[in-house]
Design a protein around this motif. Structure first.
Motif, PDB file in Angstrom:
ATOM      1  N   ASN A  34      52.529  55.440  -5.578  1.00 35.98           N
ATOM      2  CA  ASN A  34      52.957  56.561  -4.483  1.00 35.98           C
ATOM      3  C   ASN A  34      53.968  57.168  -4.878  1.00 35.98           C
ATOM      4  OD1 ASN A  34      52.464  53.406  -3.059  1.00 35.98           O
ATOM      5  ND2 ASN A  34      51.242  55.095  -2.239  1.00 35.98           N
ATOM      6  N   PRO A  35      53.562  58.155  -5.538  1.00 34.61           N
ATOM      7  CA  PRO A  35      54.842  58.850  -6.536  1.00 34.61           C
ATOM      8  C   PRO A  35      55.628  59.909  -5.519  1.00 34.61           C
ATOM      9  CG  PRO A  35      52.475  59.757  -7.008  1.00 34.61           C
ATOM     10  CD  PRO A  35      52.301  58.710  -6.070  1.00 34.61           C
ATOM     11  N   ALA A  36      56.908  59.977  -5.961  1.00 36.02           N
ATOM     12  CA  ALA A  36      57.693  60.758  -5.320  1.00 36.02           C
ATOM     13  C   ALA A  36      57.610  62.403  -5.846  1.00 36.02           C
ATOM     14  CB  ALA A  36      59.155  60.503  -5.305  1.00 36.02           C
ATOM     15  N   SER A  37      57.180  62.384  -7.140  1.00 41.03           N
ATOM     16  CA  SER A  37      57.016  63.515  -7.760  1.00 41.03           C
ATOM     17  C   SER A  37      55.856  63.218  -8.954  1.00 41.03           C
ATOM     18  CB  SER A  37      58.191  64.186  -8.561  1.00 41.03           C
ATOM     19  OG  SER A  37      58.627  63.303  -9.476  1.00 41.03           O
ATOM     20  N   LYS A  38      55.413  64.277  -9.205  1.00 36.95           N
ATOM     21  CA  LYS A  38      54.406  64.130 -10.648  1.00 36.95           C
ATOM     22  C   LYS A  38      55.113  63.506 -11.699  1.00 36.95           C
ATOM     23  CE  LYS A  38      51.097  66.803 -13.506  1.00 36.95           C
ATOM     24  NZ  LYS A  38      50.722  67.936 -13.708  1.00 36.95           N
ATOM     25  N   GLY A  39      54.646  62.528 -12.025  1.00 39.50           N
ATOM     26  CA  GLY A  39      54.992  61.478 -13.327  1.00 39.50           C
ATOM     27  C   GLY A  39      55.994  60.490 -12.912  1.00 39.50           C
ATOM     28  N   HIS A  40      56.238  60.201 -11.524  1.00 40.82           N
ATOM     29  CA  HIS A  40      56.875  59.157 -10.949  1.00 40.82           C
ATOM     30  C   HIS A  40      56.511  57.788 -11.589  1.00 40.82           C
ATOM     31  CE1 HIS A  40      58.799  57.077  -7.224  1.00 40.82           C
ATOM     32  NE2 HIS A  40      59.165  56.175  -8.507  1.00 40.82           N
ATOM     33  N   SER A  41      57.478  57.232 -12.446  1.00 37.98           N
ATOM     34  CA  SER A  41      56.882  56.051 -13.398  1.00 37.98           C
ATOM     35  C   SER A  41      57.980  55.036 -12.982  1.00 37.98           C
ATOM     36  CB  SER A  41      57.046  56.155 -14.780  1.00 37.98           C
ATOM     37  OG  SER A  41      56.434  57.397 -14.996  1.00 37.98           O
ATOM     38  N   LEU A  42      57.654  53.654 -13.199  1.00 39.96           N
ATOM     39  CA  LEU A  42      58.427  52.424 -13.030  1.00 39.96           C
ATOM     40  C   LEU A  42      58.626  51.617 -14.290  1.00 39.96           C
ATOM     41  CD1 LEU A  42      56.693  51.117  -9.853  1.00 39.96           C
ATOM     42  CD2 LEU A  42      58.641  52.582  -9.932  1.00 39.96           C
ATOM     43  N   ILE A  43      59.727  51.240 -14.863  1.00 42.25           N
ATOM     44  CA  ILE A  43      60.133  50.376 -15.733  1.00 42.25           C
ATOM     45  C   ILE A  43      60.012  49.110 -15.515  1.00 42.25           C
ATOM     46  CG2 ILE A  43      61.504  49.929 -17.897  1.00 42.25           C
ATOM     47  CD1 ILE A  43      62.595  52.726 -17.740  1.00 42.25           C
ATOM     48  N   LEU A  44      59.076  48.158 -15.965  1.00 45.20           N
ATOM     49  CA  LEU A  44      59.036  46.903 -15.427  1.00 45.20           C
ATOM     50  C   LEU A  44      59.334  45.908 -16.534  1.00 45.20           C
ATOM     51  CD1 LEU A  44      55.593  46.882 -13.551  1.00 45.20           C
ATOM     52  CD2 LEU A  44      57.642  47.567 -12.818  1.00 45.20           C
ATOM     53  N   ALA A  64      67.577  50.583 -20.342  1.00 43.77           N
ATOM     54  CA  ALA A  64      68.233  51.821 -20.190  1.00 43.77           C
ATOM     55  C   ALA A  64      67.471  52.635 -21.778  1.00 43.77           C
ATOM     56  CB  ALA A  64      69.652  51.775 -20.378  1.00 43.77           C
ATOM     57  N   GLY A  65      67.229  51.963 -22.690  1.00 44.56           N
ATOM     58  CA  GLY A  65      66.811  52.768 -23.820  1.00 44.56           C
ATOM     59  C   GLY A  65      65.326  53.245 -23.659  1.00 44.56           C
ATOM     60  N   VAL A  66      64.537  52.389 -23.104  1.00 44.72           N
ATOM     61  CA  VAL A  66      62.927  52.707 -22.616  1.00 44.72           C
ATOM     62  C   VAL A  66      63.215  53.720 -21.587  1.00 44.72           C
ATOM     63  CG1 VAL A  66      61.154  52.044 -21.417  1.00 44.72           C
ATOM     64  CG2 VAL A  66      62.261  50.561 -22.982  1.00 44.72           C
ATOM     65  N   ALA A  67      64.278  54.074 -20.851  1.00 41.93           N
ATOM     66  CA  ALA A  67      64.443  55.024 -19.764  1.00 41.93           C
ATOM     67  C   ALA A  67      64.667  56.532 -20.441  1.00 41.93           C
ATOM     68  CB  ALA A  67      65.465  54.650 -18.767  1.00 41.93           C
ATOM     69  N   GLY A  82      64.460  68.288 -14.571  1.00 42.54           N
ATOM     70  CA  GLY A  82      65.257  67.377 -14.583  1.00 42.54           C
ATOM     71  C   GLY A  82      64.508  65.704 -14.245  1.00 42.54           C
ATOM     72  N   LEU A  83      65.596  64.870 -14.143  1.00 39.93           N
ATOM     73  CA  LEU A  83      64.780  63.351 -14.207  1.00 39.93           C
ATOM     74  C   LEU A  83      65.995  62.704 -13.471  1.00 39.93           C
ATOM     75  CD1 LEU A  83      62.833  61.538 -15.152  1.00 39.93           C
ATOM     76  CD2 LEU A  83      64.674  60.550 -16.615  1.00 39.93           C
ATOM     77  N   ASN A  84      65.633  61.958 -12.048  1.00 41.60           N
ATOM     78  CA  ASN A  84      66.455  61.139 -11.421  1.00 41.60           C
ATOM     79  C   ASN A  84      66.016  59.696 -11.830  1.00 41.60           C
ATOM     80  OD1 ASN A  84      66.106  63.141  -8.829  1.00 41.60           O
ATOM     81  ND2 ASN A  84      68.193  62.252  -9.338  1.00 41.60           N
ATOM     82  N   MET A 102      63.090  49.979 -12.858  1.00 45.43           N
ATOM     83  CA  MET A 102      63.692  51.398 -12.720  1.00 45.43           C
ATOM     84  C   MET A 102      62.830  52.425 -12.505  1.00 45.43           C
ATOM     85  SD  MET A 102      66.183  50.784 -16.097  1.00 45.43           S
ATOM     86  CE  MET A 102      67.162  52.140 -15.999  1.00 45.43           C
ATOM     87  N   HIS A 103      63.220  53.235 -11.491  1.00 45.29           N
ATOM     88  CA  HIS A 103      62.346  54.317 -11.258  1.00 45.29           C
ATOM     89  C   HIS A 103      62.559  55.530 -12.238  1.00 45.29           C
ATOM     90  CE1 HIS A 103      60.706  53.248  -7.106  1.00 45.29           C
ATOM     91  NE2 HIS A 103      61.928  52.366  -7.159  1.00 45.29           N
TER      92      HIS A 103
END
Ligand code: AMP
Ligand code: ZN
Length: 134
Positions: A34-44, A64-67, A82-84, A102-103
């Motif tokens: 359910n992306p907030a924007s195109k490309g919204h990803s999750l680090i698990l 953080a390194g993966v982010a 930009g990236l949040n 992490m989003h």
């Protein structure tokens, strides 16, 4: 430790299929359904930690390194501007899945994503109370 009722444990472990952008021994990065924007990803992380206060510092550092690595690739590949990087802890923060994640939310010039807040004003009483904790 795996939590057998946790959906992100199942996704991170590959038991439930996901759109995976990146995987290593410790993490899986997936597209949010359910992306907030195109490309919204999750680090698990593949291990189960409920939140920021449970995840060990060394694992957090590697997350953080993966982010940084995946965020840069999303920016470049999607021509985002930009990236949040967002990470929720607790129901009142908006956390809905209680497995640390992490989003990565790519941003595009002029997008109308409502991630901003109305700025308040730091009062002297709040400042003194908060500084008194530390
Ligand atoms: P949070 O509100 O920080 O707990 O974020 C949970 C995120 O997980 C939300 O953005 C959901 O859209 C996303 N989500 C929930 N279930 C799935 C799933 N099965 N696959 C991918 N993303 C999911
Ligand atoms: Zn889990």
């Amino acid at each position: 430790m795996k939590d057998c009722n946790c959906i992100f444990c199942k996704i991170a472990g590959g038991e439930i299929p996901s759109a995976t952008l990146y995987e290593d021994e410790e993490f899986r990065v997936i597209l949010d359904l359910n992306p907030a924007s195109k490309g919204h990803s999750l680090i698990l992380p593949k291990e189960h930690y409920a939140n920021l206060f449970e995840i060990p510092e060394d694992v957090l550092g590697r997350a953080a390194g993966v982010a940084k690595k995946i965020g840069a690739k999303l920016l470049e590949g999607l021509h985002a501007t930009g990236l949040n990087v967002l990470q929720n802890n607790g129901v009142s923060s908006g956390q809905t899945v209680f497995h640390f994640h992490m989003h990565l939310i790519p941003r595009y010039d002029g997008d109308a994503l409502g991630l901003a807040w109305k700025p308040g004003k730091l009062t002297e009483a709040d400042r003194d109370e908060i500084l008194g904790i530390f």
